[in-house]
Write a protein that holds these residues in place. Structure first.
Motif, PDB file in Angstrom:
ATOM      1  N   GLU A   1      60.183  41.986  88.393  1.00 42.45           N
ATOM      2  CA  GLU A   1      58.977  41.156  88.348  1.00 42.45           C
ATOM      3  C   GLU A   1      58.035  41.716  87.278  1.00 42.45           C
ATOM      4  OE1 GLU A   1      55.439  39.524  91.329  1.00 42.45           O
ATOM      5  OE2 GLU A   1      56.837  41.035  92.030  1.00 42.45           O
ATOM      6  N   VAL A   2      57.382  40.831  86.551  1.00 44.49           N
ATOM      7  CA  VAL A   2      56.391  41.251  85.562  1.00 44.49           C
ATOM      8  C   VAL A   2      55.037  41.290  86.263  1.00 44.49           C
ATOM      9  CG1 VAL A   2      55.286  40.711  83.366  1.00 44.49           C
ATOM     10  CG2 VAL A   2      57.721  40.234  83.685  1.00 44.49           C
ATOM     11  N   ILE A   3      54.433  42.473  86.261  1.00 48.63           N
ATOM     12  CA  ILE A   3      53.208  42.664  87.036  1.00 48.63           C
ATOM     13  C   ILE A   3      52.034  42.953  86.098  1.00 48.63           C
ATOM     14  CG2 ILE A   3      52.078  44.126  88.756  1.00 48.63           C
ATOM     15  CD1 ILE A   3      54.818  44.480  90.041  1.00 48.63           C
ATOM     16  N   PRO A   4      50.966  42.171  86.219  1.00 45.70           N
ATOM     17  CA  PRO A   4      49.781  42.425  85.407  1.00 45.70           C
ATOM     18  C   PRO A   4      48.930  43.541  86.007  1.00 45.70           C
ATOM     19  CG  PRO A   4      49.441  40.461  86.737  1.00 45.70           C
ATOM     20  CD  PRO A   4      50.817  40.972  87.063  1.00 45.70           C
ATOM     21  N   VAL A   5      48.366  44.373  85.132  1.00 45.79           N
ATOM     22  CA  VAL A   5      47.526  45.487  85.572  1.00 45.79           C
ATOM     23  C   VAL A   5      46.072  45.173  85.225  1.00 45.79           C
ATOM     24  CG1 VAL A   5      47.044  47.949  85.336  1.00 45.79           C
ATOM     25  CG2 VAL A   5      49.411  47.118  85.220  1.00 45.79           C
ATOM     26  N   VAL A   6      45.228  45.208  86.235  1.00 44.35           N
ATOM     27  CA  VAL A   6      43.805  44.898  86.062  1.00 44.35           C
ATOM     28  C   VAL A   6      42.992  46.166  86.284  1.00 44.35           C
ATOM     29  CG1 VAL A   6      41.855  43.560  86.954  1.00 44.35           C
ATOM     30  CG2 VAL A   6      44.122  42.516  86.802  1.00 44.35           C
ATOM     31  N   ASP A   7      42.171  46.501  85.305  1.00 43.74           N
ATOM     32  CA  ASP A   7      41.276  47.653  85.436  1.00 43.74           C
ATOM     33  C   ASP A   7      40.002  47.176  86.123  1.00 43.74           C
ATOM     34  OD1 ASP A   7      39.200  49.592  84.887  1.00 43.74           O
ATOM     35  OD2 ASP A   7      40.557  50.489  83.413  1.00 43.74           O
ATOM     36  N   MET A   8      39.822  47.580  87.367  1.00 44.88           N
ATOM     37  CA  MET A   8      38.682  47.092  88.139  1.00 44.88           C
ATOM     38  C   MET A   8      37.356  47.512  87.500  1.00 44.88           C
ATOM     39  SD  MET A   8      39.578  45.153  90.592  1.00 44.88           S
ATOM     40  CE  MET A   8      37.958  45.061  91.367  1.00 44.88           C
ATOM     41  N   SER A   9      37.319  48.715  86.915  1.00 43.65           N
ATOM     42  CA  SER A   9      36.062  49.173  86.300  1.00 43.65           C
ATOM     43  C   SER A   9      35.664  48.263  85.150  1.00 43.65           C
ATOM     44  CB  SER A   9      36.208  50.609  85.794  1.00 43.65           C
ATOM     45  OG  SER A   9      36.339  51.498  86.876  1.00 43.65           O
ATOM     46  N   LEU A  10      36.619  47.938  84.296  1.00 42.08           N
ATOM     47  CA  LEU A  10      36.325  47.035  83.177  1.00 42.08           C
ATOM     48  C   LEU A  10      35.974  45.640  83.682  1.00 42.08           C
ATOM     49  CD1 LEU A  10      39.077  48.010  80.559  1.00 42.08           C
ATOM     50  CD2 LEU A  10      36.621  48.438  80.404  1.00 42.08           C
ATOM     51  N   LEU A  11      36.655  45.223  84.730  1.00 43.28           N
ATOM     52  CA  LEU A  11      36.430  43.874  85.258  1.00 43.28           C
ATOM     53  C   LEU A  11      34.992  43.682  85.724  1.00 43.28           C
ATOM     54  CD1 LEU A  11      37.684  41.119  85.986  1.00 43.28           C
ATOM     55  CD2 LEU A  11      38.329  42.099  88.197  1.00 43.28           C
ATOM     56  N   VAL A  12      34.410  44.734  86.290  1.00 40.81           N
ATOM     57  CA  VAL A  12      33.027  44.610  86.781  1.00 40.81           C
ATOM     58  C   VAL A  12      32.012  45.038  85.733  1.00 40.81           C
ATOM     59  CG1 VAL A  12      33.726  44.890  89.176  1.00 40.81           C
ATOM     60  CG2 VAL A  12      33.023  46.909  87.878  1.00 40.81           C
ATOM     61  N   GLY A  13      32.481  45.238  84.502  1.00 42.33           N
ATOM     62  CA  GLY A  13      31.554  45.517  83.413  1.00 42.33           C
ATOM     63  C   GLY A  13      31.311  46.982  83.152  1.00 42.33           C
ATOM     64  N   GLY A  14      32.135  47.848  83.723  1.00 40.61           N
ATOM     65  CA  GLY A  14      31.963  49.287  83.520  1.00 40.61           C
ATOM     66  C   GLY A  14      32.892  49.823  82.450  1.00 40.61           C
TER      67      GLY A  14
END
Lengths: 144, 128
Positions: A57-70
């Motif tokens: 499976e191809v899994i996307p990686v999300v950086d939570m810190s960047l996502l919330v503007g950090g």
């Protein structure tokens, strides 16, 4: 809309990304992985760090810190969150384990990704934001 | 997740430090960047927020005329399974992402050439 129970009996996997703590429903948290070198996706926003292959499976990686503007936490570990629509990897610098979360969990903001973060919650002494996984998935799918 | 499709013959390309791939049958011909310099060619680097390279690269031209510049490429004649793209990536790069192929242990985004060019052109329009 506030989640109903002030003292949730639901179990959550609690983890940190940078200086912030997050919680996802334990039944959605499949595993914690150390991910390999990522492949960037053309046109991806900065918080979508890339993808990796995991069990075909191809899994996307999300950086939570960047996502919330950090600022990116730079972690190579992630919590895999599994939904019927697919799997997301949320970067985690520390994983505290499974526990309950207390508090009236309301959206932490009126718009953007903060609509899908609920709090203020408490897990032990930690302030945590409970991630509305389905909402976050929708947000990311719309390019957010 | 649906069953994987397959692609036979791909162009494995570099855009800066990044990997992208195109099905060979979507490429009518390959030109040098110099030869195509009179026409407007859209650098694939822009999809990664990078400036176009000053170095000589290659230009992939679709049968319908769209062209995309890359820094380097190699032809891979093997057949690969196309892994479906994650749901959250479906709308990125203007919907040109067909999926991913696994080559030599690395994932390569497989893009539709014409759609990708349209996406790059749209970035240019947004910037102006």
């Amino acid at each position: 809309m506030a989640l109903p129970e002030p003292e949730s009996r639901q179990s959550y996997l609690v983890f940190a990304c940078g200086s912030s703590w997050y919680a996802v429903p334990a039944e959605s948290a499949a595993e914690v992985v150390t991910f390999p070198e990522l492949t960037r996706v053309p046109g991806a926003p900065a918080h979508l760090l890339g993808v990796f292959a995991h069990r075909s499976e191809v899994i996307p990686v999300v950086d939570m810190s960047l996502l919330v503007g950090g600022v990116s936490a730079g972690s190579r570990r992630a919590v895999l969150v599994r939904l019927s629509r697919g799997t997301l990897a949320l970067t985690a610098s520390t994983v505290a384990g499974v526990s309950s979360v207390a508090g009236v969990l309301e959206p932490l903001g009126p718009s953007g990704v903060h609509v899908h973060l609920r709090g203020p919650g408490k897990s032990g002494a930690r302030d945590v934001a409970v991630i509305d996984i389905e909402g976050l998935f929708d947000h990311l799918s719309q390019g957010g | 997740m649906g069953p994987a499709s397959r692609v036979e013959g791909t162009l494995l390309c570099r855009a800066g430090a990044h990997r992208i791939a195109f099905a060979a049958h979507e490429v009518a011909f390959i030109a040098s960047a110099e030869r195509e310099s009179t026409a407007r060619t859209w650098s694939a680097r822009r999809a990664f927020r990078e400036a176009a390279s000053e170095s000589r690269g290659r230009v992939l031209v679709a049968p319908s005329g769209e062209s995309v510049g890359v820094d380097a490429l190699e032809l891979d004649a093997d057949t690969h399974s196309v892994l479906p793209p994650p749901h959250v990536t479906a709308t990125l790069s203007g919907g040109s992402l067909r999926g991913f192929i696994l080559v030599r242990g690395a994932l390569w985004p497989l893009l539709g050439l014409a759609d990708f060019e349209h996406y790059l052109r749209g970035l240019d329009a947004e910037a102006t």
